[in-house]
Design an enzyme around this catalytic site. Structure first.
Site, PDB file in Angstrom:
ATOM      1  N   ASP A 235     -24.206 -28.842  -7.982  1.00 22.60           N
ATOM      2  CA  ASP A 235     -23.272 -29.439  -8.928  1.00 22.60           C
ATOM      3  C   ASP A 235     -21.842 -29.461  -8.406  1.00 22.60           C
ATOM      4  O   ASP A 235     -21.080 -30.364  -8.725  1.00 22.60           O
ATOM      5  CB  ASP A 235     -23.318 -28.673 -10.252  1.00 22.60           C
ATOM      6  CG  ASP A 235     -22.450 -29.315 -11.318  1.00 22.60           C
ATOM      7  OD1 ASP A 235     -22.715 -30.493 -11.666  1.00 22.60           O
ATOM      8  OD2 ASP A 235     -21.507 -28.662 -11.811  1.00 22.60           O
ATOM      9  N   HIS A 240     -18.016 -31.870  -4.596  1.00 28.66           N
ATOM     10  CA  HIS A 240     -16.576 -31.686  -4.818  1.00 28.66           C
ATOM     11  C   HIS A 240     -15.940 -30.782  -3.765  1.00 28.66           C
ATOM     12  O   HIS A 240     -14.947 -31.137  -3.127  1.00 28.66           O
ATOM     13  CB  HIS A 240     -16.322 -31.069  -6.196  1.00 28.66           C
ATOM     14  CG  HIS A 240     -16.763 -31.917  -7.342  1.00 28.66           C
ATOM     15  ND1 HIS A 240     -16.700 -33.294  -7.322  1.00 28.66           N
ATOM     16  CD2 HIS A 240     -17.250 -31.602  -8.568  1.00 28.66           C
ATOM     17  CE1 HIS A 240     -17.145 -33.772  -8.466  1.00 28.66           C
ATOM     18  NE2 HIS A 240     -17.485 -32.769  -9.236  1.00 28.66           N
TER      19      HIS A 240
END
Length: 480
Positions: A235, A240
């Protein structure tokens, strides 16, 4: 300082999943703010597409409500809201069937940019791409915007890339990572490559280590089913935080050009060493002020991590021997996203009492309070000899740029406008995504099925993450 609003060409932007959370919370409010900024003009249209039947007026009312909830009150001028809502159209479309595609094709205009935002579940990316071509909705200049997760592992990422490539050229595919749209992330490139001050020091000779932290105070309530299939590694770290690592570590591109920038990021990913199991700490929050992770995820025997810390090495000339520490988690003591670059101690001290010495430190804050903070040593004021103290040279964007600093465009606003301009610099390329999964998959496999360490809500994570740093004679920056 006056910011410039750079106009974009007229466009038809189709938002698939137009009634979903992302569309109502981020995409449409962001487009409204761009309308206020003069970039979404009278010649632009936003077409909502969703499976459920809905009239144009009903969707306009839904978006009006979303604006009232997600846009600052001082921006909600009645005439401006009405003008923006006039830009909205709606069509009911079945992503897996034939319903509504002829209607959508009939709405497309010639001579304007066509963009399609896939704000839907990943299993619909392929069917949408196929039908956009089959029903002649997309043309040769169209762009598609694909939200994460982009694959669940290397195999699924490759499969998805191949599916999209059957219908669209790589230059038409925009894999969006909203972290890359943050003002501070882009300023990181400006600080590195527009100033002679830092770049000569930006290497293993002068940098002791780098810490990248993304900490959240919230849990997984509301998205537990998704998160329990992903975990912190999939995730957050694989996408990111990988992007942040690339921007910190990359070599200067020959030009600020989409492929030049992405070529250098890809080199960083390919230079990453395999991560040793002992350099990884996985955690899962216990019950505290809120429910435990397993209760929020609805899986009493969950082995999914809500916290992860790791030490990473990059095997190239610039960074060989300099560790990068990544840390992310939920239900931690503070909400903070930052990159901290710790510089080495001077090779020799001229001061008799250097007990007050602390390393020079550059902190790039992504949230909250975006800005940069450079900590340097000075003499402590007052009599009594040469006592050293570290002080910050602080730049908060909100303070340094005045009203404009506190009114910077949201990441989604900036990235959507880049899609319309055809600028892929801040979007991930297919080979970049696959390289990231190639590195992440062995890390995930090494810990598959192992129970994460428990940690208290409101803490800094498992104690083992502190030991990971202490083993190297270092400490994490305090979460505050």
């Amino acid at each position: 300082m006056v910011s410039r609003v750079i106009p974009v060409d007229a466009f038809d932007l189709v938002v698939f999943g137009a009634t979903g959370d992302l569309a109502c919370r981020k995409i449409l409010p962001g487009l409204y703010r761009r309308y206020l900024g003069g970039q979404v003009t009278e010649r632009c249209r936003i077409i909502g597409a969703a499976r459920g039947p809905m009239t144009r007026a009903e969707w306009q009312a839904m978006i009006a409500q979303a604006l009232s909830e997600h846009v600052a009150k001082d921006k909600l001028k009645a005439d401006k809201v009405a003008g923006f809502l006039e830009r909205l159209e709606f069509v009911a479309v079945d992503a897996r069937g034939g319903q509504g595609w002829a209607d959508l094709a009939a709405m497309m205009r010639e001579g304007v940019v066509r963009a399609f935002y896939f704000s839907v579940a990943p299993d619909l990316f392929g069917p949408l791409a196929e039908r956009l071509r089959a029903h002649n909705v997309a043309d040769s200049g169209s762009r598609i915007v694909v939200e994460k997760p982009f694959g669940h592992d290397l195999a699924t990422a490759r499969e998805l890339n191949a599916t999209l490539a059957q219908h669209f050229d790589e230059t038409q595919i925009y894999r969006i990572d909203h972290y890359l749209g943050k003002e501070t992330v882009q300023n990181l490139m400006a600080v590195r490559f527009a100033n002679i001050l830092f770049e000569p020091l930006w290497n293993a000779q002068y940098v002791d280590h780098v810490q990248i932290t993304v900490a959240e105070t919230v849990g997984v309530a509301g998205r537990g089913a998704y998160y329990d299939r992903a975990g912190a590694m999939r995730d957050m770290i694989q996408n990111h935080m990988m992007q942040l690592l690339c921007l910190i570590a990359m070599e200067p591109p020959y030009h600020f050009d989409p492929d030049a920038v992405r070529d250098e990021k890809l080199k960083v990913i390919r230079a990453l060493d395999p991560v040793r199991p002992e350099d990884v700490v996985r955690g899962q929050y216990e019950a505290g002020e809120g429910l435990s992770y397993s209760d929020e995820a609805g899986n009493p025997d969950s082995r999914t991590e809500s916290f992860m810390a790791m030490k990473v090495h990059i095997s190239n000339w610039r960074w060989k021997g300099t560790p990068f520490y990544l840390r992310t988690g939920k239900r931690l003591k503070a909400r903070v996203s930052e990159i901290a670059v710790f510089f080495k101690q001077p090779p020799h001290t001229i001061f008799d009492d250097a007990s007050g010495w602390q390393e020079n430190l550059l902190v790039i804050r992504l949230q909250p309070d975006e800005g940069m903070n450079l900590k340097v040593m000075i003499k402590e004021p007052g009599p009594g000899g040469m006592r050293l103290v570290r002080v910050p040279l602080d730049m908060s964007f909100a303070e340094a740029l005045g009203a404009e600093g506190s009114d910077m465009p949201d990441a989604y606003e900036r990235l959507i406008m880049d899609v319309i301009r055809g600028n892929q610099t801040l979007f991930m390329r297919g080979d970049e995504v696959e390289a990231a999964w190639s590195w992440a998959d062995p890390v995930i496999a090494a810990h598959e099925g192992r129970r994460p360490l428990a940690y208290a809500q409101g803490s800094s994570g498992p104690l083992a993450s502190d030991r990971l740093m202490a083993r190297d004679g270092r400490v994490w920056r305090e979460l505050h």
